[in-house]
Structures are given as C-alpha cells and as structure tokens.
Design a protein around this motif. Sequence first.
Motif, PDB file in Angstrom:
ATOM      1  N   ILE A 129       0.859  -1.181   0.000  1.00 34.73           N
ATOM      2  CA  ILE A 129       0.000   0.000   0.000  1.00 34.73           C
ATOM      3  C   ILE A 129       0.897   1.234   0.000  1.00 34.73           C
ATOM      4  O   ILE A 129       1.833   1.321   0.801  1.00 34.73           O
ATOM      5  CB  ILE A 129      -0.887   0.030   1.263  1.00 34.73           C
ATOM      6  CG1 ILE A 129      -1.716  -1.254   1.400  1.00 34.73           C
ATOM      7  CG2 ILE A 129      -1.773   1.266   1.283  1.00 34.73           C
ATOM      8  CD1 ILE A 129      -2.298  -1.442   2.795  1.00 34.73           C
ATOM      9  N   ILE A 130       0.623   2.194  -0.872  1.00 35.67           N
ATOM     10  CA  ILE A 130       1.367   3.455  -0.906  1.00 35.67           C
ATOM     11  C   ILE A 130       0.449   4.556  -0.370  1.00 35.67           C
ATOM     12  O   ILE A 130      -0.626   4.809  -0.922  1.00 35.67           O
ATOM     13  CB  ILE A 130       1.827   3.823  -2.331  1.00 35.67           C
ATOM     14  CG1 ILE A 130       2.511   2.634  -3.012  1.00 35.67           C
ATOM     15  CG2 ILE A 130       2.734   5.048  -2.282  1.00 35.67           C
ATOM     16  CD1 ILE A 130       3.789   2.186  -2.393  1.00 35.67           C
ATOM     17  N   ILE A 131       0.878   5.202   0.691  1.00 37.76           N
ATOM     18  CA  ILE A 131       0.076   6.254   1.322  1.00 37.76           C
ATOM     19  C   ILE A 131       0.181   7.553   0.510  1.00 37.76           C
ATOM     20  O   ILE A 131       1.262   7.932   0.052  1.00 37.76           O
ATOM     21  CB  ILE A 131       0.538   6.483   2.767  1.00 37.76           C
ATOM     22  CG1 ILE A 131       0.347   5.206   3.605  1.00 37.76           C
ATOM     23  CG2 ILE A 131      -0.215   7.656   3.416  1.00 37.76           C
ATOM     24  CD1 ILE A 131      -1.092   4.732   3.714  1.00 37.76           C
ATOM     25  N   GLY A 132      -0.973   8.228   0.346  1.00 28.85           N
ATOM     26  CA  GLY A 132      -1.006   9.456  -0.435  1.00 28.85           C
ATOM     27  C   GLY A 132      -1.194  10.722   0.374  1.00 28.85           C
ATOM     28  O   GLY A 132      -0.721  11.791  -0.025  1.00 28.85           O
ATOM     29  N   THR A 133      -1.887  10.625   1.511  1.00 25.29           N
ATOM     30  CA  THR A 133      -2.107  11.795   2.369  1.00 25.29           C
ATOM     31  C   THR A 133      -1.931  11.387   3.822  1.00 25.29           C
ATOM     32  O   THR A 133      -2.113  10.223   4.184  1.00 25.29           O
ATOM     33  CB  THR A 133      -3.514  12.395   2.180  1.00 25.29           C
ATOM     34  OG1 THR A 133      -4.503  11.378   2.429  1.00 25.29           O
ATOM     35  CG2 THR A 133      -3.707  12.940   0.778  1.00 25.29           C
ATOM     36  N   LEU A 134      -1.580  12.345   4.662  1.00 29.05           N
ATOM     37  CA  LEU A 134      -1.324  12.100   6.077  1.00 29.05           C
ATOM     38  C   LEU A 134      -2.465  11.316   6.706  1.00 29.05           C
ATOM     39  O   LEU A 134      -3.634  11.674   6.558  1.00 29.05           O
ATOM     40  CB  LEU A 134      -1.144  13.427   6.802  1.00 29.05           C
ATOM     41  CG  LEU A 134      -0.709  13.291   8.259  1.00 29.05           C
ATOM     42  CD1 LEU A 134       0.812  13.333   8.360  1.00 29.05           C
ATOM     43  CD2 LEU A 134      -1.315  14.400   9.113  1.00 29.05           C
ATOM     44  N   ALA A 135      -2.103  10.233   7.408  1.00 32.65           N
ATOM     45  CA  ALA A 135      -3.108   9.398   8.070  1.00 32.65           C
ATOM     46  C   ALA A 135      -2.710   9.226   9.529  1.00 32.65           C
ATOM     47  O   ALA A 135      -1.681   8.615   9.838  1.00 32.65           O
ATOM     48  CB  ALA A 135      -3.227   8.049   7.377  1.00 32.65           C
ATOM     49  N   SER A 225      -6.033   1.694   8.809  1.00 31.73           N
ATOM     50  CA  SER A 225      -6.625   2.258  10.018  1.00 31.73           C
ATOM     51  C   SER A 225      -5.844   1.830  11.252  1.00 31.73           C
ATOM     52  O   SER A 225      -5.506   2.655  12.115  1.00 31.73           O
ATOM     53  CB  SER A 225      -8.092   1.825  10.132  1.00 31.73           C
ATOM     54  OG  SER A 225      -8.640   2.232  11.363  1.00 31.73           O
ATOM     55  N   TYR A 226      -5.539   0.549  11.349  1.00 32.07           N
ATOM     56  CA  TYR A 226      -4.855   0.012  12.526  1.00 32.07           C
ATOM     57  C   TYR A 226      -3.474   0.617  12.682  1.00 32.07           C
ATOM     58  O   TYR A 226      -3.109   1.105  13.766  1.00 32.07           O
ATOM     59  CB  TYR A 226      -4.770  -1.509  12.408  1.00 32.07           C
ATOM     60  CG  TYR A 226      -4.197  -2.188  13.634  1.00 32.07           C
ATOM     61  CD1 TYR A 226      -5.020  -2.553  14.692  1.00 32.07           C
ATOM     62  CD2 TYR A 226      -2.836  -2.473  13.728  1.00 32.07           C
ATOM     63  CE1 TYR A 226      -4.499  -3.180  15.814  1.00 32.07           C
ATOM     64  CE2 TYR A 226      -2.308  -3.094  14.844  1.00 32.07           C
ATOM     65  CZ  TYR A 226      -3.149  -3.448  15.888  1.00 32.07           C
ATOM     66  OH  TYR A 226      -2.630  -4.067  17.007  1.00 32.07           O
ATOM     67  N   VAL A 227      -2.691   0.604  11.613  1.00 36.39           N
ATOM     68  CA  VAL A 227      -1.326   1.135  11.700  1.00 36.39           C
ATOM     69  C   VAL A 227      -1.352   2.618  12.068  1.00 36.39           C
ATOM     70  O   VAL A 227      -0.525   3.094  12.863  1.00 36.39           O
ATOM     71  CB  VAL A 227      -0.566   0.907  10.378  1.00 36.39           C
ATOM     72  CG1 VAL A 227       0.781   1.642  10.380  1.00 36.39           C
ATOM     73  CG2 VAL A 227      -0.349  -0.588  10.137  1.00 36.39           C
ATOM     74  N   SER A 228      -2.323   3.362  11.522  1.00 35.61           N
ATOM     75  CA  SER A 228      -2.375   4.811  11.768  1.00 35.61           C
ATOM     76  C   SER A 228      -2.695   5.150  13.217  1.00 35.61           C
ATOM     77  O   SER A 228      -2.520   6.298  13.631  1.00 35.61           O
ATOM     78  CB  SER A 228      -3.400   5.471  10.837  1.00 35.61           C
ATOM     79  OG  SER A 228      -4.736   5.261  11.287  1.00 35.61           O
ATOM     80  N   ARG A 229      -3.150   4.179  13.995  1.00 38.34           N
ATOM     81  CA  ARG A 229      -3.376   4.405  15.427  1.00 38.34           C
ATOM     82  C   ARG A 229      -2.068   4.494  16.186  1.00 38.34           C
ATOM     83  O   ARG A 229      -2.001   5.103  17.258  1.00 38.34           O
ATOM     84  CB  ARG A 229      -4.233   3.279  16.016  1.00 38.34           C
ATOM     85  CG  ARG A 229      -5.660   3.269  15.525  1.00 38.34           C
ATOM     86  CD  ARG A 229      -6.365   1.974  15.867  1.00 38.34           C
ATOM     87  NE  ARG A 229      -6.323   1.665  17.296  1.00 38.34           N
ATOM     88  CZ  ARG A 229      -6.758   0.521  17.825  1.00 38.34           C
ATOM     89  NH1 ARG A 229      -7.257  -0.416  17.024  1.00 38.34           N
ATOM     90  NH2 ARG A 229      -6.700   0.320  19.133  1.00 38.34           N
ATOM     91  N   PHE A 230      -1.022   3.878  15.654  1.00 35.59           N
ATOM     92  CA  PHE A 230       0.248   3.778  16.364  1.00 35.59           C
ATOM     93  C   PHE A 230       1.380   4.524  15.676  1.00 35.59           C
ATOM     94  O   PHE A 230       2.336   4.943  16.328  1.00 35.59           O
ATOM     95  CB  PHE A 230       0.645   2.298  16.492  1.00 35.59           C
ATOM     96  CG  PHE A 230      -0.432   1.433  17.075  1.00 35.59           C
ATOM     97  CD1 PHE A 230      -0.703   1.452  18.433  1.00 35.59           C
ATOM     98  CD2 PHE A 230      -1.207   0.618  16.259  1.00 35.59           C
ATOM     99  CE1 PHE A 230      -1.700   0.664  18.970  1.00 35.59           C
ATOM    100  CE2 PHE A 230      -2.210  -0.169  16.787  1.00 35.59           C
ATOM    101  CZ  PHE A 230      -2.468  -0.144  18.156  1.00 35.59           C
ATOM    102  N   ILE A 231       1.304   4.658  14.346  1.00 28.03           N
ATOM    103  CA  ILE A 231       2.344   5.319  13.559  1.00 28.03           C
ATOM    104  C   ILE A 231       1.661   6.315  12.628  1.00 28.03           C
ATOM    105  O   ILE A 231       0.809   5.923  11.827  1.00 28.03           O
ATOM    106  CB  ILE A 231       3.139   4.302  12.714  1.00 28.03           C
ATOM    107  CG1 ILE A 231       3.782   3.242  13.601  1.00 28.03           C
ATOM    108  CG2 ILE A 231       4.180   4.999  11.854  1.00 28.03           C
ATOM    109  CD1 ILE A 231       4.384   2.079  12.821  1.00 28.03           C
ATOM    110  N   THR A 232       2.017   7.580  12.728  1.00 29.78           N
ATOM    111  CA  THR A 232       1.479   8.556  11.783  1.00 29.78           C
ATOM    112  C   THR A 232       2.065   8.259  10.407  1.00 29.78           C
ATOM    113  O   THR A 232       3.277   8.174  10.233  1.00 29.78           O
ATOM    114  CB  THR A 232       1.834   9.984  12.208  1.00 29.78           C
ATOM    115  OG1 THR A 232       1.217  10.255  13.486  1.00 29.78           O
ATOM    116  CG2 THR A 232       1.311  10.998  11.190  1.00 29.78           C
ATOM    117  N   LEU A 233       1.175   8.094   9.441  1.00 26.32           N
ATOM    118  CA  LEU A 233       1.585   7.739   8.083  1.00 26.32           C
ATOM    119  C   LEU A 233       1.636   8.988   7.205  1.00 26.32           C
ATOM    120  O   LEU A 233       0.715   9.808   7.226  1.00 26.32           O
ATOM    121  CB  LEU A 233       0.610   6.716   7.500  1.00 26.32           C
ATOM    122  CG  LEU A 233       0.561   5.380   8.260  1.00 26.32           C
ATOM    123  CD1 LEU A 233      -0.622   4.536   7.785  1.00 26.32           C
ATOM    124  CD2 LEU A 233       1.866   4.620   8.087  1.00 26.32           C
TER     125      LEU A 233
END
Length: 280
Positions: A129-135, A225-233
């Motif tokens: 997955i490639i992130i496009g906007t701050l999560a 969603s899960y990763v963004s709870r612990f690491i700002t993407l």
Amino acid sequence: MKLLRYGPPGAEKPGLLDASGTIRDLSGILPDIAGEALSPGGLERLAALDASGLPEVPEGTRLGTPVGGTRNFVAIGLNYADHAAESGAPVPKEPIVFLKSLNTLAGPDDNVAIPPDSHKSDWEVELAIIIGTLARRVSPEEALGHVAGYAVCNDVSEREWQLERGGTWDKGKSADGYGPVGPWLVTTDEVPDPQNLSMWLELDGKRMQDGTTRTMIFDVRTIVSYVSRFITLHPGDIITTGTPPGVGLGMKPPVYLRPGQVMRLGIEGLGVQTQRTVAA
C-alpha cells in the motif's frame, strides 16, 4: 495511472508508464513521485497530462522504488491464515506490525545481495500500500481515502535472524535491499478491489507461491486504520501486507535462497519483478 521512478540508485527521476507501455519522463513537471504529487489533487493533475508529449525514457533504463520521500516502511506479518499455518504460528487476533529499515528499499529488478552470514534468506510476494495523504488515527471507513495506490513488494526475510536470534522481527527483515518495491505505483482508480488480486512468485522458474489477496486476514482498509493508530503515516509511506503460503520456511525440508538464483514475482494488474540473488 502507473507512476514510477527511473535512473541510478539515489538519483532516480519521476516518470509514468503510458498506455502503449512506453516510460515517459516527468522530471520537467515535478521533482519526484512524492509528497503533494501523491495527494488526490496531485494525482488528478498528473492524470490530466498528455503523456504523448513527454520525453521518452530509453528501454532498459533501471527502475527504482516507485515512490520517494518514504518515512516509514511498515510490514504486516502472518496476514494469510494458510501462511500462518505453514509457519507453525497461530492466526493473529490483531495485525502483527513490524518495520523494515529504509535501507531495504530497492528497485524491482535490482540484485538481492545475500549477506555472508545469512543461511536462511527467504522470499515473500506481497501487496504494498502506498500512502497518499497524512493518516493519523483514521477510521476503517476513511482509510482508503488516504491511499494513493498499490505496488508489488518482495519482503525478503532472513528467518534465522527473524525467528532464532531473539528480540523483534525487524533485524531479520532489514538487510540492505531486502525490500524491492515496484515496478510502478498503480493508482487506486485502476485497482477497484485490492482484495481480489492474484499473486505469485517463482524461484528459478518453479512456481513457489500462488495466492490471492482474497485470503488476507486483515484487509487493506483495516490495516491502514490500525497502523495509523500507532504510527502517523505520511505521503510516500509504504505498508506491505503479508504473504500467501509457499515460502521457503514452510517447505519440508525448508528451502532458502543462495547466490545465483532468480526470483520472479507479480500481482495481477501491478506488474512483475525479477531479481537475481548475489553474494554480498
């Protein structure tokens, strides 16, 4: 749209693959496939370009990791129930999150250098997955809105270092070049259902892995969603999402990589990688 980066390691330029399969140079349009270029607005502007008017890139030019500015290379472990079974591990109740060092990032066809003290290096075809906007702490319903696109990843893993040397998995996942990504970032409009993609890996022409993202335990929206709870993407961050069965660890007896072999792997609609293993 298929976005990519081409050129020597550390000096890659932005590009795209046009409808005819020709690589076009984007360096006159933007500095990199990174940051704002990965946002919905940035991708919309790139999609509106007349690619036929862009300079052609010579055939055979090296491709790098298709996205720049990566701050976090996150990985999800044991995300396919049948892979967990072949690894002798229970099915996880929550996503298993670990990090790959950024020095693992490599082009899709770069050589994979096996360290001299590695005896159990292994292969893993994965959807990235490639992130496009701050999560940051996004809900599952919001998660896909933060994704720019998808790519193929080979989560090369040193099993002794990962499983037999104590501590976390990270050191078994972080040798130089142990994370080839690409050949391109395929934007989400071309991947309407990331949970319905076939995937495979061959070693020296023999099919080792043959799976589908349908059998993921935790789907893409849940993972983001899960990763963004612990690491700002951040834009350009990569999350690789686990592998189907068929890794060397699961063979009886186990089979591991050695210099002089060829890995070829791909995911439906996302392209193909080819790597030769060499001695570091």
